[in-house]
Design a protein around this motif. Sequence first.
Motif, PDB file in Angstrom:
ATOM      1  N   LEU A  14      -1.314 -36.031   9.542  1.00 30.22           N
ATOM      2  CA  LEU A  14      -0.168 -35.275  10.058  1.00 30.22           C
ATOM      3  C   LEU A  14       0.206 -35.762  11.444  1.00 30.22           C
ATOM      4  CD1 LEU A  14      -1.063 -31.642   8.903  1.00 30.22           C
ATOM      5  CD2 LEU A  14       0.699 -33.153   7.962  1.00 30.22           C
ATOM      6  N   GLY A  15      -0.813 -36.046  12.278  1.00 33.61           N
ATOM      7  CA  GLY A  15      -0.539 -36.577  13.615  1.00 33.61           C
ATOM      8  C   GLY A  15       0.149 -37.920  13.556  1.00 33.61           C
ATOM      9  N   GLN A  16      -0.235 -38.755  12.575  1.00 34.86           N
ATOM     10  CA  GLN A  16       0.414 -40.059  12.442  1.00 34.86           C
ATOM     11  C   GLN A  16       1.876 -39.904  12.017  1.00 34.86           C
ATOM     12  OE1 GLN A  16      -1.690 -42.847   9.964  1.00 34.86           O
ATOM     13  NE2 GLN A  16      -0.480 -44.586  10.689  1.00 34.86           N
ATOM     14  N   ILE A  17       2.137 -38.964  11.121  1.00 36.61           N
ATOM     15  CA  ILE A  17       3.525 -38.729  10.697  1.00 36.61           C
ATOM     16  C   ILE A  17       4.368 -38.257  11.870  1.00 36.61           C
ATOM     17  CG2 ILE A  17       4.982 -37.283   9.232  1.00 36.61           C
ATOM     18  CD1 ILE A  17       2.677 -37.291   7.179  1.00 36.61           C
ATOM     19  N   LEU A  18       3.827 -37.294  12.638  1.00 33.88           N
ATOM     20  CA  LEU A  18       4.574 -36.772  13.785  1.00 33.88           C
ATOM     21  C   LEU A  18       4.722 -37.843  14.857  1.00 33.88           C
ATOM     22  CD1 LEU A  18       2.986 -33.200  14.069  1.00 33.88           C
ATOM     23  CD2 LEU A  18       5.246 -33.799  13.172  1.00 33.88           C
ATOM     24  N   GLY A  19       3.667 -38.616  15.096  1.00 30.51           N
ATOM     25  CA  GLY A  19       3.754 -39.679  16.092  1.00 30.51           C
ATOM     26  C   GLY A  19       4.765 -40.741  15.709  1.00 30.51           C
ATOM     27  N   THR A  20       4.793 -41.083  14.422  1.00 34.52           N
ATOM     28  CA  THR A  20       5.772 -42.068  13.945  1.00 34.52           C
ATOM     29  C   THR A  20       7.194 -41.556  14.154  1.00 34.52           C
ATOM     30  OG1 THR A  20       4.198 -42.871  12.282  1.00 34.52           O
ATOM     31  CG2 THR A  20       6.524 -43.404  11.950  1.00 34.52           C
ATOM     32  N   ALA A  21       7.414 -40.293  13.806  1.00 28.98           N
ATOM     33  CA  ALA A  21       8.748 -39.712  14.012  1.00 28.98           C
ATOM     34  C   ALA A  21       9.116 -39.686  15.486  1.00 28.98           C
ATOM     35  CB  ALA A  21       8.773 -38.294  13.430  1.00 28.98           C
ATOM     36  N   PHE A  55      -2.405 -40.251  15.332  1.00 29.17           N
ATOM     37  CA  PHE A  55      -3.547 -40.053  14.436  1.00 29.17           C
ATOM     38  C   PHE A  55      -4.829 -39.877  15.243  1.00 29.17           C
ATOM     39  CE2 PHE A  55      -7.117 -41.209  11.862  1.00 29.17           C
ATOM     40  CZ  PHE A  55      -6.792 -40.889  10.565  1.00 29.17           C
ATOM     41  N   LEU A  56      -5.062 -40.762  16.220  1.00 34.51           N
ATOM     42  CA  LEU A  56      -6.305 -40.719  16.991  1.00 34.51           C
ATOM     43  C   LEU A  56      -6.430 -39.418  17.775  1.00 34.51           C
ATOM     44  CD1 LEU A  56      -6.333 -44.388  18.312  1.00 34.51           C
ATOM     45  CD2 LEU A  56      -7.713 -43.439  16.461  1.00 34.51           C
ATOM     46  N   ILE A  57      -5.319 -38.952  18.325  1.00 34.90           N
ATOM     47  CA  ILE A  57      -5.350 -37.690  19.082  1.00 34.90           C
ATOM     48  C   ILE A  57      -5.610 -36.519  18.143  1.00 34.90           C
ATOM     49  CG2 ILE A  57      -3.947 -36.103  20.453  1.00 34.90           C
ATOM     50  CD1 ILE A  57      -2.522 -38.627  21.590  1.00 34.90           C
ATOM     51  N   ALA A 187      -9.234 -47.837  12.669  1.00 31.82           N
ATOM     52  CA  ALA A 187      -8.952 -48.677  11.500  1.00 31.82           C
ATOM     53  C   ALA A 187      -8.218 -47.913  10.406  1.00 31.82           C
ATOM     54  CB  ALA A 187     -10.263 -49.251  10.954  1.00 31.82           C
ATOM     55  N   VAL A 188      -8.367 -46.607  10.365  1.00 34.95           N
ATOM     56  CA  VAL A 188      -7.734 -45.826   9.293  1.00 34.95           C
ATOM     57  C   VAL A 188      -6.208 -45.831   9.423  1.00 34.95           C
ATOM     58  CG1 VAL A 188      -7.558 -43.549   8.222  1.00 34.95           C
ATOM     59  CG2 VAL A 188      -9.790 -44.409   8.959  1.00 34.95           C
ATOM     60  N   PRO A 189      -5.625 -45.415  10.569  1.00 37.46           N
ATOM     61  CA  PRO A 189      -4.159 -45.498  10.669  1.00 37.46           C
ATOM     62  C   PRO A 189      -3.667 -46.939  10.657  1.00 37.46           C
ATOM     63  CG  PRO A 189      -5.096 -44.920  12.800  1.00 37.46           C
ATOM     64  CD  PRO A 189      -6.215 -44.827  11.786  1.00 37.46           C
TER      65      PRO A 189
END
Length: 616
Positions: A14-21, A55-57, A187-189
């Motif tokens: 979810l953090g990666q989706i929000l960060g990407t946006a 993602f990391l955060i 490595a995951v994101p």
Amino acid sequence: MKKVLSIGLVRGVLGQILGTAAGIGLMTAIRTAMGLGWKAEPAAVLGAFFGVFGFLIAVGVVTDWWKWAKGEETSEAEDFQETPGTRRYFGVSLDHKVIGIQYIVTSLILMAFGGSFALAFRTELASSGMQFLTFQLFNTLVGMHGMVLIISILLGIAGMANYLVPLLVGARDMAFPRLNAFGFWIAVPGSLVLLSAILVGGFDTGWTGYPPLSLRAPLGMQMFFVGVFFNGWSSILGALNLIATILRKRAKGMGMFRMPIFVWGVLATSIIAMTATQLIGLSFQLVLFERLLGMPFFDANNGGNPILFQHLFWFYSHPAVYVFVLPGLGIISELLPVFVRKPLFGYKWVAMSSLGIALTGFLVWGHHMFTAGIEDYLRVPFMYSTLLVAVPTGVKFFSWIATLWQGRIRFPVPMLFVLGGIVVFLLGGLTGPPNGTVSTDLHLHDTYFVVGHFHDTMFGGYIFPLFAAIYYWYPKVTGRKLNETLGKLHFYLMTPAFLAMTLGQMRIGMLGMRRRIADYDPAQGFGPTQMVITIAGFLVTLSVLFLFINLIRSARRGEAAVGNIWESRSPEWAILPSPAPAHNYERDFQVVGDPYDYGLADSQFVELLPQPSSDD
């Protein structure tokens, strides 16, 4: 919902989706303010970077560092509160064993993706003519197959090293537990970004990303670069941690020449990863900047030099082959004495040969460029340096043969994969010199002969040893044995199918079949061999499915692993119960002998130190 959000991986995605946006929105706002208008590529690249940091955060891997930066108290690594049960594998853990399993499971998932890409384009190649793929999608699948599996191997090596090195050297954890967790979670994101390349146009460069093709490839090319960049960051941090652990955390009495041979392989591969990975990151970063900012690093029309990219890329990417295989060769040397019941022949020579391969590996990158316009005066030195790698590699083969000679050999599944690895890697080694010799490479370069050679090297040097390690150490991880019948079915189906696949690839390569080509003239006679290669590829995949079934089935219904089931001398089997406890060794031990003196009377490798008294 609260229970779902308590899972670290879910929060991270979810953090990666929000960060990407957020990244896409920020770049759009900046360009709008500058009057430049919308452009997808810079927005997607910034979004990818923001997504990884998001993602990391969100997953919580930087929480302790953030507290430390603010001057707040943080707990010691040994006091870190682990999530109980299987949920701990879906969130941040500082236990090297949990992180090792996280790495290996992620590696196997990526292996499934990379293998499925191969099955798709292999089905296309089974007969001439375009069946169901477009040229663009075919090229994308070929490139994704290569790089996804390379990342899978890197993560698998990291997983084995993370789980085993502290156990083998007598440490309670890695030298830097928080850095260890960060190395995995970045490595995951990064892998998710890499996989997203197929959804945003793909790319047609193969896994190498050569300009000028990569300068005009679709948006997927940039996601490819960003994904590899973050996985490279993971590799560098993991290598630093492993070197520190090996050099500073060994048990009392364990000198360098009393270390298990697998640890030597990890040390050598970590030296390569820590010192050379920056070069592939730099080469991809420069192309990324050239596409975004117009910097003409590799554009020959504007003063750039595309050959420079190849020098930067291959300075890492050929030593990367040894990053993949050195731990695998270490596993072969580690397990062979256990099942032969003899000392490892020439232990010190085998240990130093790992460093010899690592060091000479930095001198051979130019043989990939014999057909690329490299200066003539560099061809012969690179040819000789390439052939020189055979010397330390030969040391390992002579050691294995001498260890096997007149031994009391047992053939459980781990030993079968060890012997299979030796045979397949030998085939990869023997087919290597034609690619490193100028006269033959000019004919074989970029043909399926290279594909067959590379697959032999990777399977013999990594895949077979990986499977041997899984069957050997799975009881230590879970406390249960894997099923021998399913394991033998896995081995006896995979081995002949794989050999048929690679020998077929080398045959059509010598006849002129180029790699990364989606179609071929039926009059050339490649069709029957291509069909055999495709069928063999599906059989290899089927064999690996037996492993996955075995892993899942045995976790619940496998036979209990009680005691030292392999009669091993190494401390994780000689001292620890199965599964290993949270902080490994409750009592310190010291090394009093040599690690591979199997069959020698009254020989001992480790002994427990006296328990400290309460008065102490």
